[in-house]
Design a protein around this motif. Structure first.
Motif, PDB file in Angstrom:
ATOM      1  N   CYS A  99       0.389  -2.248   1.254  1.00  6.25           N
ATOM      2  CA  CYS A  99       0.185  -3.700   1.260  1.00  6.25           C
ATOM      3  C   CYS A  99       1.172  -4.342   2.232  1.00  6.25           C
ATOM      4  CB  CYS A  99       0.373  -4.268  -0.143  1.00  6.25           C
ATOM      5  SG  CYS A  99       0.235  -6.071  -0.223  1.00  6.25           S
ATOM      6  N   GLY A 100       0.664  -5.212   3.110  1.00  4.11           N
ATOM      7  CA  GLY A 100       1.498  -5.838   4.130  1.00  4.11           C
ATOM      8  C   GLY A 100       2.513  -6.811   3.589  1.00  4.11           C
ATOM      9  N   LYS A 101       2.458  -7.114   2.298  1.00  4.67           N
ATOM     10  CA  LYS A 101       3.452  -8.009   1.693  1.00  4.67           C
ATOM     11  C   LYS A 101       4.844  -7.403   1.755  1.00  4.67           C
ATOM     12  CE  LYS A 101       4.579 -10.155  -2.770  1.00  4.67           C
ATOM     13  NZ  LYS A 101       4.128 -10.353  -4.173  1.00  4.67           N
ATOM     14  N   PHE A 102       4.906  -6.065   1.788  1.00  3.08           N
ATOM     15  CA  PHE A 102       6.183  -5.364   1.713  1.00  3.08           C
ATOM     16  C   PHE A 102       6.560  -4.799   3.079  1.00  3.08           C
ATOM     17  CE2 PHE A 102       3.920  -5.014  -2.311  1.00  3.08           C
ATOM     18  CZ  PHE A 102       4.806  -5.691  -3.144  1.00  3.08           C
ATOM     19  N   PRO A 103       7.722  -5.189   3.632  1.00  2.00           N
ATOM     20  CA  PRO A 103       8.107  -4.750   4.984  1.00  2.00           C
ATOM     21  C   PRO A 103       8.096  -3.236   5.158  1.00  2.00           C
ATOM     22  CG  PRO A 103       9.562  -6.499   4.240  1.00  2.00           C
ATOM     23  CD  PRO A 103       8.717  -6.125   3.060  1.00  2.00           C
ATOM     24  N   GLU A 104       8.571  -2.492   4.152  1.00  2.00           N
ATOM     25  CA  GLU A 104       8.624  -1.043   4.302  1.00  2.00           C
ATOM     26  C   GLU A 104       7.218  -0.438   4.383  1.00  2.00           C
ATOM     27  OE1 GLU A 104       9.105  -1.913  -0.184  1.00  2.00           O
ATOM     28  OE2 GLU A 104       9.627  -2.797   1.766  1.00  2.00           O
ATOM     29  N   GLN A 105       6.257  -1.081   3.703  1.00  2.00           N
ATOM     30  CA  GLN A 105       4.890  -0.574   3.783  1.00  2.00           C
ATOM     31  C   GLN A 105       4.229  -0.969   5.098  1.00  2.00           C
ATOM     32  OE1 GLN A 105       2.493  -0.889   0.266  1.00  2.00           O
ATOM     33  NE2 GLN A 105       4.242  -0.660  -1.097  1.00  2.00           N
ATOM     34  N   ASP A 120       5.876  -1.049   7.817  1.00  2.00           N
ATOM     35  CA  ASP A 120       6.446  -0.059   8.740  1.00  2.00           C
ATOM     36  C   ASP A 120       5.706   1.267   8.642  1.00  2.00           C
ATOM     37  OD1 ASP A 120       8.276  -1.944   9.531  1.00  2.00           O
ATOM     38  OD2 ASP A 120       9.914  -1.176   8.280  1.00  2.00           O
ATOM     39  N   LEU A 121       5.359   1.676   7.416  1.00  5.27           N
ATOM     40  CA  LEU A 121       4.604   2.918   7.248  1.00  5.27           C
ATOM     41  C   LEU A 121       3.247   2.829   7.934  1.00  5.27           C
ATOM     42  CD1 LEU A 121       5.366   3.792   3.514  1.00  5.27           C
ATOM     43  CD2 LEU A 121       5.997   5.159   5.515  1.00  5.27           C
ATOM     44  N   ALA A 122       2.608   1.686   7.810  1.00  9.66           N
ATOM     45  CA  ALA A 122       1.322   1.494   8.484  1.00  9.66           C
ATOM     46  C   ALA A 122       1.504   1.490   9.994  1.00  9.66           C
ATOM     47  CB  ALA A 122       0.671   0.195   8.022  1.00  9.66           C
ATOM     48  N   ALA A 123       2.566   0.825  10.465  1.00  9.32           N
ATOM     49  CA  ALA A 123       2.822   0.763  11.908  1.00  9.32           C
ATOM     50  C   ALA A 123       3.041   2.150  12.484  1.00  9.32           C
ATOM     51  CB  ALA A 123       4.027  -0.137  12.184  1.00  9.32           C
ATOM     52  N   ALA A 124       3.665   3.036  11.700  1.00  8.24           N
ATOM     53  CA  ALA A 124       3.878   4.419  12.158  1.00  8.24           C
ATOM     54  C   ALA A 124       2.546   5.133  12.369  1.00  8.24           C
ATOM     55  CB  ALA A 124       4.737   5.173  11.153  1.00  8.24           C
ATOM     56  N   GLN A 125       1.499   4.643  11.707  1.00  6.11           N
ATOM     57  CA  GLN A 125       0.144   5.191  11.892  1.00  6.11           C
ATOM     58  C   GLN A 125      -0.676   4.343  12.863  1.00  6.11           C
ATOM     59  OE1 GLN A 125      -0.616   8.119  10.292  1.00  6.11           O
ATOM     60  NE2 GLN A 125       1.524   8.041   9.587  1.00  6.11           N
ATOM     61  N   LYS A 126       0.039   3.464  13.602  1.00  2.00           N
ATOM     62  CA  LYS A 126      -0.582   2.588  14.606  1.00  2.00           C
ATOM     63  C   LYS A 126      -1.562   1.600  13.980  1.00  2.00           C
ATOM     64  CE  LYS A 126       0.048   5.877  18.386  1.00  2.00           C
ATOM     65  NZ  LYS A 126      -0.581   6.625  19.498  1.00  2.00           N
ATOM     66  N   ILE A 127      -1.211   1.116  12.796  1.00  2.00           N
ATOM     67  CA  ILE A 127      -2.016   0.113  12.100  1.00  2.00           C
ATOM     68  C   ILE A 127      -1.134  -1.091  11.816  1.00  2.00           C
ATOM     69  CG2 ILE A 127      -3.235  -0.433   9.947  1.00  2.00           C
ATOM     70  CD1 ILE A 127      -4.174   2.459   9.880  1.00  2.00           C
ATOM     71  N   THR A 128      -1.587  -2.267  12.225  1.00  2.00           N
ATOM     72  CA  THR A 128      -0.831  -3.492  12.009  1.00  2.00           C
ATOM     73  C   THR A 128      -1.351  -4.201  10.763  1.00  2.00           C
ATOM     74  OG1 THR A 128      -0.455  -3.761  14.386  1.00  2.00           O
ATOM     75  CG2 THR A 128      -0.151  -5.710  12.998  1.00  2.00           C
ATOM     76  N   LEU A 129      -0.454  -4.444   9.820  1.00  2.00           N
ATOM     77  CA  LEU A 129      -0.812  -5.157   8.597  1.00  2.00           C
ATOM     78  C   LEU A 129      -0.186  -6.546   8.599  1.00  2.00           C
ATOM     79  CD1 LEU A 129      -0.391  -2.531   5.706  1.00  2.00           C
ATOM     80  CD2 LEU A 129      -2.492  -3.242   6.855  1.00  2.00           C
ATOM     81  N   GLY A 130      -1.010  -7.554   8.307  1.00  2.00           N
ATOM     82  CA  GLY A 130      -0.484  -8.886   8.068  1.00  2.00           C
ATOM     83  C   GLY A 130       0.059  -8.966   6.656  1.00  2.00           C
ATOM     84  N   PRO A 131       0.719 -10.054   6.319  1.00  2.00           N
ATOM     85  CA  PRO A 131       1.336 -10.180   4.987  1.00  2.00           C
ATOM     86  C   PRO A 131       0.360 -10.049   3.828  1.00  2.00           C
ATOM     87  CG  PRO A 131       2.148 -11.871   6.474  1.00  2.00           C
ATOM     88  CD  PRO A 131       1.011 -11.211   7.167  1.00  2.00           C
ATOM     89  N   GLU A 132      -0.935 -10.331   4.057  1.00  2.00           N
ATOM     90  CA  GLU A 132      -1.917 -10.278   2.969  1.00  2.00           C
ATOM     91  C   GLU A 132      -2.969  -9.194   3.201  1.00  2.00           C
ATOM     92  OE1 GLU A 132      -3.314 -14.346   2.711  1.00  2.00           O
ATOM     93  OE2 GLU A 132      -1.867 -14.713   1.106  1.00  2.00           O
ATOM     94  N   VAL A 134      -4.374  -1.457   3.266  1.00  2.00           N
ATOM     95  CA  VAL A 134      -5.031  -0.309   3.877  1.00  2.00           C
ATOM     96  C   VAL A 134      -4.761   0.921   3.027  1.00  2.00           C
ATOM     97  CG1 VAL A 134      -3.099   0.370   5.383  1.00  2.00           C
ATOM     98  CG2 VAL A 134      -5.456   0.922   6.061  1.00  2.00           C
ATOM     99  N   ALA A 135      -5.752   1.791   2.909  1.00  2.00           N
ATOM    100  CA  ALA A 135      -5.595   3.080   2.235  1.00  2.00           C
ATOM    101  C   ALA A 135      -5.575   4.166   3.310  1.00  2.00           C
ATOM    102  CB  ALA A 135      -6.738   3.321   1.255  1.00  2.00           C
ATOM    103  N   LEU A 136      -4.507   4.972   3.320  1.00  2.00           N
ATOM    104  CA  LEU A 136      -4.319   5.980   4.362  1.00  2.00           C
ATOM    105  C   LEU A 136      -4.113   7.362   3.754  1.00  2.00           C
ATOM    106  CD1 LEU A 136      -1.837   4.129   6.765  1.00  2.00           C
ATOM    107  CD2 LEU A 136      -4.306   4.424   7.066  1.00  2.00           C
ATOM    108  N   ARG A 137      -4.542   8.356   4.494  1.00  2.00           N
ATOM    109  CA  ARG A 137      -4.212   9.741   4.157  1.00  2.00           C
ATOM    110  C   ARG A 137      -2.982  10.113   4.977  1.00  2.00           C
ATOM    111  NH1 ARG A 137      -8.178  11.671   1.126  1.00  2.00           N
ATOM    112  NH2 ARG A 137     -10.241  10.678   1.290  1.00  2.00           N
ATOM    113  N   MET A 138      -1.867  10.343   4.307  1.00  2.00           N
ATOM    114  CA  MET A 138      -0.626  10.634   4.988  1.00  2.00           C
ATOM    115  C   MET A 138       0.299  11.387   4.045  1.00  2.00           C
ATOM    116  SD  MET A 138       0.729   6.694   5.019  1.00  2.00           S
ATOM    117  CE  MET A 138       2.442   6.970   5.332  1.00  2.00           C
ATOM    118  N   ASP A 139       1.284  12.078   4.624  1.00  2.00           N
ATOM    119  CA  ASP A 139       2.232  12.839   3.826  1.00  2.00           C
ATOM    120  C   ASP A 139       3.231  11.916   3.162  1.00  2.00           C
ATOM    121  OD1 ASP A 139       1.038  15.184   4.596  1.00  2.00           O
ATOM    122  OD2 ASP A 139       2.331  15.418   6.355  1.00  2.00           O
TER     123      ASP A 139
END
Length: 299
Positions: free
Chosen positions: A264-270, A272-284, A287-292
């Motif tokens: 959820c983009g509400k949380f900065p650390e999450q 960042d996790l999305a950004a590491a997968q080249k996905i930009t999340l807004g505050p609201e 995304v569901a991802l398959r990742m380690d």
């Protein structure tokens, strides 16, 4: 008309709009007011502002949180509702650009009256009060999820002849748009509602009244893994129910059983996790991802 085609007067000739007195048709580079407005607009991210304004207008018309609708081209959306996107867009654009609402036209930019027009078709209805005035004309292609805009002096001589509709509105000739207007930006993509990516069978399951919200949110994130899900989509799937966002938060463990991590983009650390997968999340956004690994605790 000549051979079925509208013959337009050229810049340098006298405009047929005698209501304003005798005046010359001018090309954009010789129109001081147009250039002043254009200079003001070019200092801003007009394409980005319009993209967000159009998306907000579409969401407003669909009213997914109450109706469960998500596709403006769906048969359950009345043509009049689609046409009303332009009316809502006017106010969204004024708010986004920080412009006042004025009369007789929609606003003023650098002390110049400007009308704001949009169409989900191929032409604009230019009202009598906007004849020979500056207009921002936006074309929205819903089927291709894109839009573009021009700044044009809507000279009466460049509008289709006749009485127009009952309000005296007339369409802008394509030749005038192509030759005597200034593109503000070229075709620009509009956000695609992720629910439109579902198959008809998947959509029927996700938007059914039963089972409950959590089961349907689980199916949605499974079907749309890797796609950013805005809050408006959460509200649409949970239409008519209280606090669908909380229901969405509750399905993390269910998704984890399928190897999916819900961010959820509400949380900065999450974010960042999305950004590491080249996905930009807004505050609201979600995304569901398959990742380690597991995301940090988000409450």
């Amino acid at each position: 008309m000549s051979g079925g085609r509208l013959v337009l007067q050229e810049p340098g000739e006298i405009c047929t709009n005698t209501d304003l007195g005798t005046h010359l048709l001018s090309c954009p580079e010789d129109d001081a007011e147009l250039q002043a407005v254009l200079g003001w607009l070019r200092l801003r991210d007009v394409s980005g502002l319009y993209t967000r304004a159009i998306a907000n207008s579409v969401d407003y018309v669909l009213d997914g949180a109450r109706t469960g609708r998500y596709d403006l081209l769906s048969p359950d959306v009345h043509p009049g509702e689609r046409a009303s996107v332009g009316a809502k867009l006017e106010y969204e654009v004024l708010r986004s650009l920080g412009l006042p609402k004025t009369r007789p036209l929609d606003t003023v930019i650098t002390a110049v009256p400007v009308d704001i027009k949009a169409t989900v078709g191929a032409n604009w209805a230019i009202p009598a009060e906007a004849h020979c005035q500056l207009c921002i004309c936006t074309q929205i292609e819903l089927g291709r999820s894109r839009h573009r805009s021009w700044l044009v002096r809507a000279h009466r001589s460049w509008l289709y002849r006749g009485k127009g509709n009952r309000d005296g509105k007339r369409g802008l000739a394509a030749h005038a748009r192509e030759h005597w207007s200034v593109p503000l930006y070229e075709w620009t993509p509009l956000p695609v509602n992720p629910l439109t990516r579902l198959t008809p069978e998947q959509a029927s399951r996700v938007l059914a009244k039963r089972p409950g919200q959590e089961q349907r949110f689980t199916m949605m994130f499974q079907y749309l893994a890797g796609h950013v899900i805005p809050r408006s989509v959460i509200a649409t799937v949970g239409a008519g129910h209280h606090d669908p966002v909380r229901r969405a938060r509750n399905i993390r463990k269910k998704l984890a059983q399928d190897g999916l991590v819900l961010l959820c983009g509400k949380f900065p650390e999450q974010r960042d996790l999305a950004a590491a997968q080249k996905i930009t999340l807004g505050p609201e956004d979600w995304v569901a991802l398959r990742m380690d690994g597991e995301p940090p605790h988000a409450g």
